[in-house]
Design an enzyme around this catalytic site. Sequence first.
Site, PDB file in Angstrom:
ATOM      1  N   LYS A   9       2.171 -29.689-108.279  1.00 48.75           N
ATOM      2  CA  LYS A   9       3.392 -29.938-107.491  1.00 48.75           C
ATOM      3  C   LYS A   9       4.548 -30.392-108.391  1.00 48.75           C
ATOM      4  O   LYS A   9       5.648 -29.865-108.313  1.00 48.75           O
ATOM      5  CB  LYS A   9       3.145 -31.035-106.434  1.00 48.75           C
ATOM      6  CG  LYS A   9       2.064 -30.712-105.432  1.00 48.75           C
ATOM      7  CD  LYS A   9       1.901 -31.826-104.414  1.00 48.75           C
ATOM      8  CE  LYS A   9       1.426 -33.155-105.010  1.00 48.75           C
ATOM      9  NZ  LYS A   9       0.078 -33.118-105.620  1.00 48.75           N
ATOM     10  N   ARG A  84       2.661 -36.931 -96.928  1.00 51.11           N
ATOM     11  CA  ARG A  84       1.250 -36.784 -97.268  1.00 51.11           C
ATOM     12  C   ARG A  84       0.343 -37.054 -96.072  1.00 51.11           C
ATOM     13  O   ARG A  84      -0.881 -36.960 -96.202  1.00 51.11           O
ATOM     14  CB  ARG A  84       0.900 -37.773 -98.371  1.00 51.11           C
ATOM     15  CG  ARG A  84       0.784 -37.152 -99.751  1.00 51.11           C
ATOM     16  CD  ARG A  84       0.382 -38.261-100.713  1.00 51.11           C
ATOM     17  NE  ARG A  84      -0.197 -37.759-101.923  1.00 51.11           N
ATOM     18  CZ  ARG A  84       0.472 -37.606-103.071  1.00 51.11           C
ATOM     19  NH1 ARG A  84       1.739 -37.880-103.162  1.00 51.11           N
ATOM     20  NH2 ARG A  84      -0.168 -37.178-104.145  1.00 51.11           N
ATOM     21  N   ARG A 123      -4.696 -34.270-117.922  1.00 47.82           N
ATOM     22  CA  ARG A 123      -3.294 -34.651-117.702  1.00 47.82           C
ATOM     23  C   ARG A 123      -2.970 -35.911-118.512  1.00 47.82           C
ATOM     24  O   ARG A 123      -3.729 -36.856-118.562  1.00 47.82           O
ATOM     25  CB  ARG A 123      -3.036 -34.917-116.213  1.00 47.82           C
ATOM     26  CG  ARG A 123      -1.661 -35.537-115.983  1.00 47.82           C
ATOM     27  CD  ARG A 123      -1.101 -35.315-114.604  1.00 47.82           C
ATOM     28  NE  ARG A 123      -1.807 -36.026-113.555  1.00 47.82           N
ATOM     29  CZ  ARG A 123      -1.486 -35.909-112.255  1.00 47.82           C
ATOM     30  NH1 ARG A 123      -0.496 -35.104-111.882  1.00 47.82           N
ATOM     31  NH2 ARG A 123      -2.166 -36.578-111.353  1.00 47.82           N
ATOM     32  N   ARG A 156      -3.268 -41.364-116.799  1.00 49.43           N
ATOM     33  CA  ARG A 156      -2.831 -42.279-115.738  1.00 49.43           C
ATOM     34  C   ARG A 156      -4.016 -43.086-115.226  1.00 49.43           C
ATOM     35  O   ARG A 156      -5.116 -42.562-115.125  1.00 49.43           O
ATOM     36  CB  ARG A 156      -2.248 -41.456-114.575  1.00 49.43           C
ATOM     37  CG  ARG A 156      -0.740 -41.373-114.597  1.00 49.43           C
ATOM     38  CD  ARG A 156      -0.198 -40.328-113.669  1.00 49.43           C
ATOM     39  NE  ARG A 156      -0.715 -40.394-112.302  1.00 49.43           N
ATOM     40  CZ  ARG A 156      -0.316 -39.566-111.333  1.00 49.43           C
ATOM     41  NH1 ARG A 156       0.585 -38.622-111.592  1.00 49.43           N
ATOM     42  NH2 ARG A 156      -0.807 -39.660-110.128  1.00 49.43           N
ATOM     43  N   ARG A 167      -9.321 -39.521-104.393  1.00 52.70           N
ATOM     44  CA  ARG A 167      -8.026 -38.960-103.989  1.00 52.70           C
ATOM     45  C   ARG A 167      -8.199 -37.589-103.338  1.00 52.70           C
ATOM     46  O   ARG A 167      -7.491 -37.250-102.390  1.00 52.70           O
ATOM     47  CB  ARG A 167      -7.094 -38.870-105.206  1.00 52.70           C
ATOM     48  CG  ARG A 167      -6.611 -40.241-105.650  1.00 52.70           C
ATOM     49  CD  ARG A 167      -6.057 -40.224-107.043  1.00 52.70           C
ATOM     50  NE  ARG A 167      -4.856 -39.437-107.174  1.00 52.70           N
ATOM     51  CZ  ARG A 167      -4.389 -39.005-108.339  1.00 52.70           C
ATOM     52  NH1 ARG A 167      -5.026 -39.285-109.464  1.00 52.70           N
ATOM     53  NH2 ARG A 167      -3.282 -38.313-108.372  1.00 52.70           N
TER      54      ARG A 167
HETATM   55  P1  ADP Z   1      -0.347 -36.497-107.754  1.00 48.72           P
HETATM   56  O1  ADP Z   1       0.811 -35.951-108.569  1.00 48.72           O
HETATM   57  O2  ADP Z   1      -1.575 -36.529-108.546  1.00 48.72           O
HETATM   58  O3  ADP Z   1      -0.518 -35.804-106.457  1.00 48.72           O
HETATM   59  P2  ADP Z   1       1.443 -38.629-107.166  1.00 48.72           P
HETATM   60  O4  ADP Z   1       2.073 -38.962-108.460  1.00 48.72           O
HETATM   61  O5  ADP Z   1       2.200 -37.761-106.232  1.00 48.72           O
HETATM   62  O6  ADP Z   1       0.017 -38.002-107.438  1.00 48.72           O
HETATM   63  O7  ADP Z   1       1.049 -39.952-106.389  1.00 48.72           O
HETATM   64  C1  ADP Z   1       0.305 -40.963-107.017  1.00 48.72           C
HETATM   65  C2  ADP Z   1      -0.174 -41.942-105.973  1.00 48.72           C
HETATM   66  O8  ADP Z   1       0.960 -42.560-105.337  1.00 48.72           O
HETATM   67  C3  ADP Z   1      -0.978 -41.336-104.820  1.00 48.72           C
HETATM   68  O9  ADP Z   1      -2.343 -41.174-105.134  1.00 48.72           O
HETATM   69  C4  ADP Z   1      -0.746 -42.379-103.720  1.00 48.72           C
HETATM   70  O10 ADP Z   1      -1.542 -43.529-103.929  1.00 48.72           O
HETATM   71  C5  ADP Z   1       0.691 -42.776-103.954  1.00 48.72           C
HETATM   72  N1  ADP Z   1       1.601 -41.932-103.146  1.00 48.72           N
HETATM   73  C6  ADP Z   1       2.491 -41.013-103.605  1.00 48.72           C
HETATM   74  N2  ADP Z   1       3.133 -40.413-102.589  1.00 48.72           N
HETATM   75  C7  ADP Z   1       2.640 -40.956-101.450  1.00 48.72           C
HETATM   76  C8  ADP Z   1       2.878 -40.752-100.066  1.00 48.72           C
HETATM   77  N3  ADP Z   1       3.773 -39.840 -99.635  1.00 48.72           N
HETATM   78  N4  ADP Z   1       2.167 -41.498 -99.178  1.00 48.72           N
HETATM   79  C9  ADP Z   1       1.284 -42.406 -99.586  1.00 48.72           C
HETATM   80  N5  ADP Z   1       0.994 -42.645-100.872  1.00 48.72           N
HETATM   81  C10 ADP Z   1       1.665 -41.931-101.807  1.00 48.72           C
HETATM   82  P1  ADP Z   2       0.579 -32.695-109.240  1.00 49.92           P
HETATM   83  O1  ADP Z   2       2.010 -33.122-109.300  1.00 49.92           O
HETATM   84  O2  ADP Z   2       0.302 -31.760-108.102  1.00 49.92           O
HETATM   85  O3  ADP Z   2      -0.384 -33.835-109.267  1.00 49.92           O
HETATM   86  P2  ADP Z   2       0.961 -31.800-112.010  1.00 49.92           P
HETATM   87  O4  ADP Z   2       2.169 -30.934-111.958  1.00 49.92           O
HETATM   88  O5  ADP Z   2       1.093 -33.155-112.572  1.00 49.92           O
HETATM   89  O6  ADP Z   2       0.270 -31.833-110.541  1.00 49.92           O
HETATM   90  O7  ADP Z   2      -0.177 -31.008-112.807  1.00 49.92           O
HETATM   91  C1  ADP Z   2      -1.470 -31.580-113.057  1.00 49.92           C
HETATM   92  C2  ADP Z   2      -1.911 -31.257-114.485  1.00 49.92           C
HETATM   93  O8  ADP Z   2      -2.162 -29.862-114.614  1.00 49.92           O
HETATM   94  C3  ADP Z   2      -0.866 -31.602-115.542  1.00 49.92           C
HETATM   95  O9  ADP Z   2      -1.525 -32.026-116.714  1.00 49.92           O
HETATM   96  C4  ADP Z   2      -0.133 -30.285-115.763  1.00 49.92           C
HETATM   97  O10 ADP Z   2       0.407 -30.203-117.075  1.00 49.92           O
HETATM   98  C5  ADP Z   2      -1.230 -29.245-115.539  1.00 49.92           C
HETATM   99  N1  ADP Z   2      -0.780 -28.012-114.887  1.00 49.92           N
HETATM  100  C6  ADP Z   2       0.193 -27.876-113.944  1.00 49.92           C
HETATM  101  N2  ADP Z   2       0.309 -26.577-113.547  1.00 49.92           N
HETATM  102  C7  ADP Z   2      -0.626 -25.884-114.247  1.00 49.92           C
HETATM  103  C8  ADP Z   2      -1.038 -24.476-114.281  1.00 49.92           C
HETATM  104  N3  ADP Z   2      -0.469 -23.556-113.503  1.00 49.92           N
HETATM  105  N4  ADP Z   2      -2.038 -24.167-115.113  1.00 49.92           N
HETATM  106  C9  ADP Z   2      -2.647 -25.098-115.875  1.00 49.92           C
HETATM  107  N5  ADP Z   2      -2.315 -26.412-115.909  1.00 49.92           N
HETATM  108  C10 ADP Z   2      -1.327 -26.812-115.099  1.00 49.92           C
END
Ligand code: ADP
Ligand code: ADP
Length: 209
Positions: A9, A84, A123, A156, A167
């Site tokens: 995302k 979410r 990551r 992280r 998660r």
């Molecule tokens: P990821 O990129 O791996 O999906 P995020 O960086 O978006 O994770 O979010 C990290 C953490 O922050 C989530 O696991 C949750 O604990 C919290 N968080 C982020 N966005 C929301 C939301 N919209 N509602 C509730 N918790 C959230």
């Molecule tokens: P989210 O915001 O949904 O948690 P991220 O954008 O942080 O996801 O991506 C999660 C991990 O996967 C990061 O280390 C990122 O660099 C890697 N990644 C993202 N998109 C791709 C892809 N299309 N192929 C391989 N690795 C990816």
Amino acid sequence: MLGAPGAGKGTQAIKISDKFNIPQISTGDIFRKQIKNKTEIGLKAKGYIDQGMLVPDELVVDLVIARIEEDDCKNGYILDGFPRTIPQAKALDAALNQRDLKLDYVVNIEIPDENIIRRMAGRRACINCGATYHIVYTPTKVENVCDVCNGETTLRSDDKPETVYKRLEIYHEQTQPLILYYKEQSILIETDGVQDSNEIFNDIVSKLV
Ligand code: ADP
Ligand code: ADP
Ligand code: ZN
């Protein structure tokens, strides 16, 4: 942007933000900044985040609504990681409705759980600016040093395998129902998140009509 943790995302939201010149609003980034600055919201959120749980809706919703009222959101914005839960989505709809606004698109990045586990283990995030890397797919030029700000990149605290499993479980339970919620509003765009990130980006852009 909808999708499981690690679906890509953030990676796609940054590309979309650059292309359309609209801000990316990542609730995860907002919380991490608040935690770093030891604010009251940050202190409350940290416990949930470190356990792989969602931060309670009431802590998230007002924060996002206030953010989209800022000046730079006038021409649009991209929400990354919000909503979410169904209550968050309903609160957002209601707030937008009140202002005669609506969501144009919801992009869902589809990816199997086993790919997620692999992605999250690799990551790395900059502890200073939050830039995201992957040790295999998008490594930093110098190991553990952020390309953008020279800060240190680390795993992280919520990307440890046991927290990732938690998660994912919560994603399936609380976030996945949003796919149907937005499908029913006919604003859902779906893309295959296993592709290369440029392919995903081109696919998303081609579906924004
Ligand atoms: P990821 O990129 O791996 O999906 P995020 O960086 O978006 O994770 O979010 C990290 C953490 O922050 C989530 O696991 C949750 O604990 C919290 N968080 C982020 N966005 C929301 C939301 N919209 N509602 C509730 N918790 C959230
Ligand atoms: P989210 O915001 O949904 O948690 P991220 O954008 O942080 O996801 O991506 C999660 C991990 O996967 C990061 O280390 C990122 O660099 C890697 N990644 C993202 N998109 C791709 C892809 N299309 N192929 C391989 N690795 C990816
Ligand atoms: Zn950095």
